[in-house]
Design an enzyme around this catalytic site. Structure first.
Site, PDB file in Angstrom:
ATOM      1  N   ILE A  65       0.868  -1.175   0.000  1.00 54.54           N
ATOM      2  CA  ILE A  65       0.000   0.000   0.000  1.00 54.54           C
ATOM      3  C   ILE A  65       0.906   1.228   0.000  1.00 54.54           C
ATOM      4  O   ILE A  65       1.971   1.231   0.614  1.00 54.54           O
ATOM      5  CB  ILE A  65      -0.986   0.030   1.184  1.00 54.54           C
ATOM      6  CG1 ILE A  65      -0.277   0.005   2.542  1.00 54.54           C
ATOM      7  CG2 ILE A  65      -1.973  -1.097   1.092  1.00 54.54           C
ATOM      8  CD1 ILE A  65      -1.224   0.251   3.698  1.00 54.54           C
ATOM      9  N   SER A  66       0.461   2.243  -0.713  1.00 52.97           N
ATOM     10  CA  SER A  66       1.270   3.448  -0.874  1.00 52.97           C
ATOM     11  C   SER A  66       1.475   4.161   0.451  1.00 52.97           C
ATOM     12  O   SER A  66       0.685   4.022   1.384  1.00 52.97           O
ATOM     13  CB  SER A  66       0.595   4.410  -1.858  1.00 52.97           C
ATOM     14  OG  SER A  66       0.453   3.824  -3.127  1.00 52.97           O
ATOM     15  N   GLN A  67       2.553   4.941   0.514  1.00 51.95           N
ATOM     16  CA  GLN A  67       2.793   5.763   1.698  1.00 51.95           C
ATOM     17  C   GLN A  67       1.620   6.716   1.900  1.00 51.95           C
ATOM     18  O   GLN A  67       0.917   7.080   0.943  1.00 51.95           O
ATOM     19  CB  GLN A  67       4.095   6.533   1.535  1.00 51.95           C
ATOM     20  CG  GLN A  67       4.051   7.627   0.484  1.00 51.95           C
ATOM     21  CD  GLN A  67       5.427   8.076   0.065  1.00 51.95           C
ATOM     22  OE1 GLN A  67       6.020   7.491  -0.831  1.00 51.95           O
ATOM     23  NE2 GLN A  67       5.937   9.113   0.706  1.00 51.95           N
TER      24      GLN A  67
END
Length: 219
Positions: A65-67
């Protein structure tokens, strides 16, 4: 609590204050959503205290999952007011879908990996985001039976903007998608549909996402 005695709600608030606001995230609704959605519920148990670090977090099946900043940036680019229907491509663990659901009326989320789609459904149900619909399918083809969408958010890098997604965007709607090389840097693009045949494009800078696989993505 973590080893320094902080609980996760404190860490979540610090993430908003120290990571998002200084980088220019200014939409109050986006900041509230990022502070409200429990990101730790969308990562593996042993990584809960890494959930709010300023980097992507692995969620299994070779995916991440993206930052937090990237999730907030993409959500802000959609300019959601609360009555929109949004298509989310690349459900992953369901975190971005939960953020979008906090900002829109209804979210339709597509994940190509069955195990991740199943886990995302559990995560979203457990955290109360019942207005998110999840299915396992080729995200590059969109969700035609639910179209048109006021916003489309794509959490994987494409070689070009899939035609199916542009066609499923409502007039006045926005499509946010990384476009560029496979495994390298991409440009985060925001495409606004002006009419049946006209689109406007803006860039939000360089990003790096996993490749968007599918019929209208990478093979």
């Amino acid at each position: 609590m973590n080893k320094d005695g902080q609980d996760l709600s404190d860490i979540r608030r610090a993430m908003v204050r120290c990571q998002l606001v200084p980088r220019g995230i200014s939409d109050g609704r986006v900041l509230e959503a990022m502070e409200r959605v429990p990101r730790e519920q969308f990562v593996p148990e042993h990584l809960r205290f890494e959930a709010y670090e300023d980097h992507p977090v692995p969620i299994g099946q070779g995916q991440t999952i993206s930052q937090p900043y990237i999730v907030a940036l993409m959500a802000e680019a959609l300019c959601l007011k609360g009555r929109e229907r949004v298509l989310d491509i690349g459900t992953g663990s369901g975190y971005a879908a939960a953020v979008l659901a906090s900002l829109a009326l209804e979210v339709f989320s597509i994940e190509r990996i069955p195990e991740l789609a199943a886990q995302a459904r559990k995560n979203l149900d457990r955290t109360g985001f019942t207005q998110v619909h999840v299915k396992c399918a080729d995200g590059t083809l969109g969700w035609p039976e639910a179209a048109p969408f006021d916003g489309i958010c794509v959490a994987a890098g494409a070689p070009a903007v899939p035609a199916a997604l542009k066609q499923q965007l409502a007039v006045g709607g926005r499509l946010v998608i990384p476009v560029g090389t496979e495994g390298g840097l991409q440009q985060l693009l925001c495409i606004t549909r002006l009419s049946d045949s006209e689109y406007e494009q803006a860039s939000y800078g360089d990003v790096r996402f996993v490749p968007l696989l599918g019929e209208e993505g990478w093979p």
